[in-house]
Write an enzyme that holds these catalytic residues in place. Structure first.
Site, PDB file in Angstrom:
ATOM      1  N   ASP A   9      37.468  27.751 -54.609  1.00  0.00           N
ATOM      2  CA  ASP A   9      36.456  28.433 -53.798  1.00  0.00           C
ATOM      3  C   ASP A   9      35.747  27.410 -52.913  1.00  0.00           C
ATOM      4  OD1 ASP A   9      36.856  30.973 -55.149  1.00  0.00           O
ATOM      5  OD2 ASP A   9      35.753  30.138 -56.843  1.00  0.00           O
ATOM      6  N   ASP A  13      38.655  41.965 -56.922  1.00  0.00           N
ATOM      7  CA  ASP A  13      37.507  41.293 -57.537  1.00  0.00           C
ATOM      8  C   ASP A  13      36.820  42.332 -58.412  1.00  0.00           C
ATOM      9  OD1 ASP A  13      38.181  39.152 -55.980  1.00  0.00           O
ATOM     10  OD2 ASP A  13      36.375  39.166 -54.748  1.00  0.00           O
TER      11      ASP A  13
HETATM   12  O1  1PR Z   1      35.266  30.268 -62.125  1.00  0.00           O
HETATM   13  O2  1PR Z   1      37.264  30.481 -63.564  1.00  0.00           O
HETATM   14  O3  1PR Z   1      35.307  31.951 -63.926  1.00  0.00           O
HETATM   15  O4  1PR Z   1      36.784  32.230 -61.969  1.00  0.00           O
HETATM   16  C1  1PR Z   1      36.004  33.111 -61.220  1.00  0.00           C
HETATM   17  C2  1PR Z   1      36.891  33.701 -60.174  1.00  0.00           C
HETATM   18  O5  1PR Z   1      36.156  34.707 -59.503  1.00  0.00           O
HETATM   19  C3  1PR Z   1      37.342  32.683 -59.140  1.00  0.00           C
HETATM   20  O6  1PR Z   1      38.702  32.866 -58.897  1.00  0.00           O
HETATM   21  C4  1PR Z   1      36.534  33.038 -57.894  1.00  0.00           C
HETATM   22  O7  1PR Z   1      37.325  32.894 -56.732  1.00  0.00           O
HETATM   23  C5  1PR Z   1      36.190  34.493 -58.109  1.00  0.00           C
HETATM   24  N1  1PR Z   1      34.871  34.862 -57.577  1.00  0.00           N
HETATM   25  C6  1PR Z   1      33.692  34.507 -58.109  1.00  0.00           C
HETATM   26  N2  1PR Z   1      32.699  35.065 -57.391  1.00  0.00           N
HETATM   27  C7  1PR Z   1      33.262  35.764 -56.401  1.00  0.00           C
HETATM   28  C8  1PR Z   1      32.554  36.544 -55.386  1.00  0.00           C
HETATM   29  O8  1PR Z   1      33.165  37.102 -54.472  1.00  0.00           O
HETATM   30  N3  1PR Z   1      31.245  36.629 -55.487  1.00  0.00           N
HETATM   31  N4  1PR Z   1      35.539  36.205 -55.718  1.00  0.00           N
HETATM   32  C9  1PR Z   1      34.633  35.638 -56.525  1.00  0.00           C
HETATM   33  C10 1PR Z   1      36.347  35.511 -54.962  1.00  0.00           C
HETATM   34  C11 1PR Z   1      37.709  35.689 -53.232  1.00  0.00           C
HETATM   35  C12 1PR Z   1      39.023  36.265 -53.074  1.00  0.00           C
HETATM   36  C13 1PR Z   1      38.975  37.446 -52.164  1.00  0.00           C
HETATM   37  C14 1PR Z   1      39.555  36.889 -50.914  1.00  0.00           C
HETATM   38  C15 1PR Z   1      40.076  37.881 -49.959  1.00  0.00           C
HETATM   39  N5  1PR Z   1      36.949  36.404 -54.164  1.00  0.00           N
HETATM   40  O9  1PR Z   1      39.776  36.440 -54.173  1.00  0.00           O
HETATM   41  O10 1PR Z   1      39.622  38.484 -52.759  1.00  0.00           O
HETATM   42  O11 1PR Z   1      38.550  36.087 -50.301  1.00  0.00           O
HETATM   43  O12 1PR Z   1      39.060  38.636 -49.432  1.00  0.00           O
HETATM   44  P1  1PR Z   1      39.197  39.306 -48.008  1.00  0.00           P
HETATM   45  O13 1PR Z   1      40.631  39.625 -47.810  1.00  0.00           O
HETATM   46  O14 1PR Z   1      38.377  40.548 -48.112  1.00  0.00           O
HETATM   47  O15 1PR Z   1      38.656  38.328 -47.020  1.00  0.00           O
HETATM   48  P2  1PR Z   1      36.109  31.179 -62.936  1.00  0.00           P
END
Ligand code: 1PR
Length: 536
Positions: A390, A235
């Site tokens: 999400d 991320d």
């Molecule tokens: O909506 O097309 O602009 O895409 C934004 C992207 O950014 C989406 O794929 C969304 O999942 C991601 N995103 C947005 N905000 C966050 C955040 O964390 N605040 N991250 C975010 C999502 C989730 C996973 C993470 C797993 C594994 N992160 O990708 O890496 O949950 O984590 P873990 O193994 O530590 O539990 P758009």
């Protein structure tokens, strides 16, 4: 000198980078005359069969290339570059291929089989050849929905086969003309070794490495098996000082004591995960929903630099949607995606825009025809379009409480003891919940042409409590495209559990890898000991 036939679609940056890394010289084919002059043509076909053939015709390359191949001059085709050698493909009925090899390319069809065939599989050599020596013990990266099937008419071309709901042709060769269905440039060190052998074979067109006569027939080996993939996710966002950092949230909250958590530099971490054996790397630009990603040149630079040293598939997500900039210039989602592909991405992932697209589709009772998913899948192929979901659990007392949603019974009851829940889609990184469930979203996105689902869980993200198996089963049961389980991995056992308890093709983790709590090699070793096929 290698001549690269790049007709301007998809990611050929990795092929370029791989060839240069191996120390070969490369020049681009720009005119039909360049084909006549070439010493060795490398043709990494990308996109759909029809669009590849159309581009060859438009550029005046089709006939010169066919003549070049008919003359048996040195050639290596990759993916569509193999399929193009056949007479045609079910993917694009009525479009003639180069017709060098008899037969038609078919769609994978088998009950319960995820299509595209995406991931790391083996090859079974038909005969002993120094070109693929040792490769039978390796896994190589495939991504395709159509395949050439071995038969009597093409038997003397077949160098290797692979199994996926039946045998298909994974490598062909006759003298110095060869082609592979897998992507050597995306197949890690094993792929690079293979690519090098094929490229070097050009110098020995009449030597022992290049004629079948020097090789001996090989008994058919054990059927090959597609490996389950282990994916490292980064991320990425700018911290308060403006530096692009890898961060990681707990249930999507990436700040600790008011600061954005900084877990490292994106290019360095990606390289580390490649060297540690990650099967794929995903970058999510997590604040791109509010910024214009093409203004975010550092992110494109991250991709470019990563693809110089990382030879496994790269996915990039965040901000893939149409956008009008401050000067009023409109950019289509296709243009945004094109920049990412040109910078080294193999797949793009769409989050928020997929939710609004599906809402529109449901409201008007059918596809709009102009969504980002449809446009990008049409141009670059379904396999290049990942949908990142999400979801957050919404607990209910029973299905009657949420009649418009797919409600499932749960073994982890809600705060008031509710025994049921549905999985609510969110946008803008979980900031906004919508009246749409993840199961419906996945189903409609597949119909629109998406090729894979990245299934996160806000409830499990960063908790280390294991994957949300109920969510994963619910989504996996309604789609035939591959699904990546994400969020909640805390121990090696969680990976074995998700592969044993659900039909997912891949599992992704972030926090445990960034904090070096669990090495990727330990995950793979545990999976292997649990009888689950993985890439070594
Ligand atoms: O909506 O097309 O602009 O895409 C934004 C992207 O950014 C989406 O794929 C969304 O999942 C991601 N995103 C947005 N905000 C966050 C955040 O964390 N605040 N991250 C975010 C999502 C989730 C996973 C993470 C797993 C594994 N992160 O990708 O890496 O949950 O984590 P873990 O193994 O530590 O539990 P758009």
């Amino acid at each position: 000198m290698i001549s690269l036939l790049d007709y301007g679609a998809g990611n050929v940056r990795s092929v370029r980078n791989a060839v240069l890394k191996l120390g070969h010289e490369l020049k681009d084919i720009r005119t039909p005359e360049d084909i006549h002059q070439a010493e060795f043509i490398l043709f990494p076909g990308v996109g759909s069969y029809g669009s590849a053939m159309q581009r060859l015709h438009q550029m005046g390359f089709f006939e010169p290339l066919r003549d070049y191949l008919r003359a048996g001059r040195p050639f290596l085709g990759i993916c569509i570059g193999l399929q193009a050698l056949f007479e045609g493909s079910d993917e694009s009925p009525g479009v003639a291929g180069l017709g060098i090899i008899p037969g038609q390319v078919r769609r994978f069809e088998a009950p319960g089989l995820a299509v595209p065939h995406m991931g790391w599989n083996g090859i079974r050599p038909r005969y002993v050849s120094t070109l693929i020596e040792g490769a039978a013990d390796e896994k190589l990266y495939f991504v395709h929905s159509y395949c050439a099937v071995p038969g009597e008419a093409n038997g003397d071309w077949v160098l290797a086969e692979t199994d996926y709901g039946g045998a298909f042709i994974s490598a062909v060769r006759r003298g110095p003309v060869a082609a592979v269905q897998f992507h050597p440039e995306k197949s890690g060190p094993a792929g690079l070794r293979l690519l090098d052998r094929f490229l070097r074979s050009a110098g020995h067109a009449n030597g022992p490495d290049n004629g079948r006569g020097a090789d001996g027939a090989q008994p058919p080996g054990e059927p090959t098996r597609l490996a389950k993939r282990v994916i490292a996710c980064l991320d990425v966002r700018a911290n308060d000082a403006g530096d692009l950092v890898v961060t990681k949230g707990d249930q999507y909250d990436v700040r600790q004591a008011g600061e954005v958590r900084n877990l490292g530099k994106p290019v360095d971490l990606a390289r580390r995960y490649y060297e540690e054996g990650a099967d794929e790397i995903t970058f999510l630009n997590i604040t791109a929903y509010r910024d214009f990603p093409l203004a975010d040149q550092p992110m494109l630079e991250v991709l470019r630099r990563t693809s110089e040293n990382v030879f496994v598939p790269l996915t990039i997500g965040g901000g893939i949607r149409a956008f009008t900039d401050a000067e009023g210039r409109y950019y289509s989602a296709l243009e945004v995606a094109a920049e990412y592909f040109a910078s080294g991405a193999d797949k793009i992932s769409i989050g928020s825009d997929a939710v609004t697209t599906v809402e529109q589709v449901l409201a008007q009772g059918g596809p709009t025809g102009d969504s980002a998913i449809e446009a990008i899948a049409h141009r670059y192929g379904s396999q290049a379009v990942v949908i990142s979901i999400d979801p957050r659990r919404v607990y209910v007392a029973g299905p009657e409480e949420a009649p418009r949603h797919r409600v499932v019974p749960t073994t982890t009851p809600g705060p008031r003891g509710e025994g049921w829940c549905w999985f609510q889609c969110t946008i803008k990184g979980g900031r906004e919940g919508r009246d749409l469930d993840a199961v419906t979203l996945a189903r409609v996105c597949e119909q629109l042409g998406a090729g894979e689902i990245l299934l996160n869980s806000i409830d499990r993200d960063g908790t280390g409590a294991g994957f949300d198996l109920e969510l994963i089963r619910a989504v996996r049961s309604v789609v035939t495209i591959p699904v990546i389980a994400s969020s909640g991995a805390g121990r090696v056992e969680h990976f074995a559990e998700v592969f044993a308890a659900t039909q997912v093709e891949a599992a992704l983790a972030a926090g445990i890898f960034h904090r070096q709590e669990v090495p990727i090699a330990a995950v793979k070793e545990h999976l292997r000991q649990s009888g689950i096929e993985v890439r070594r």
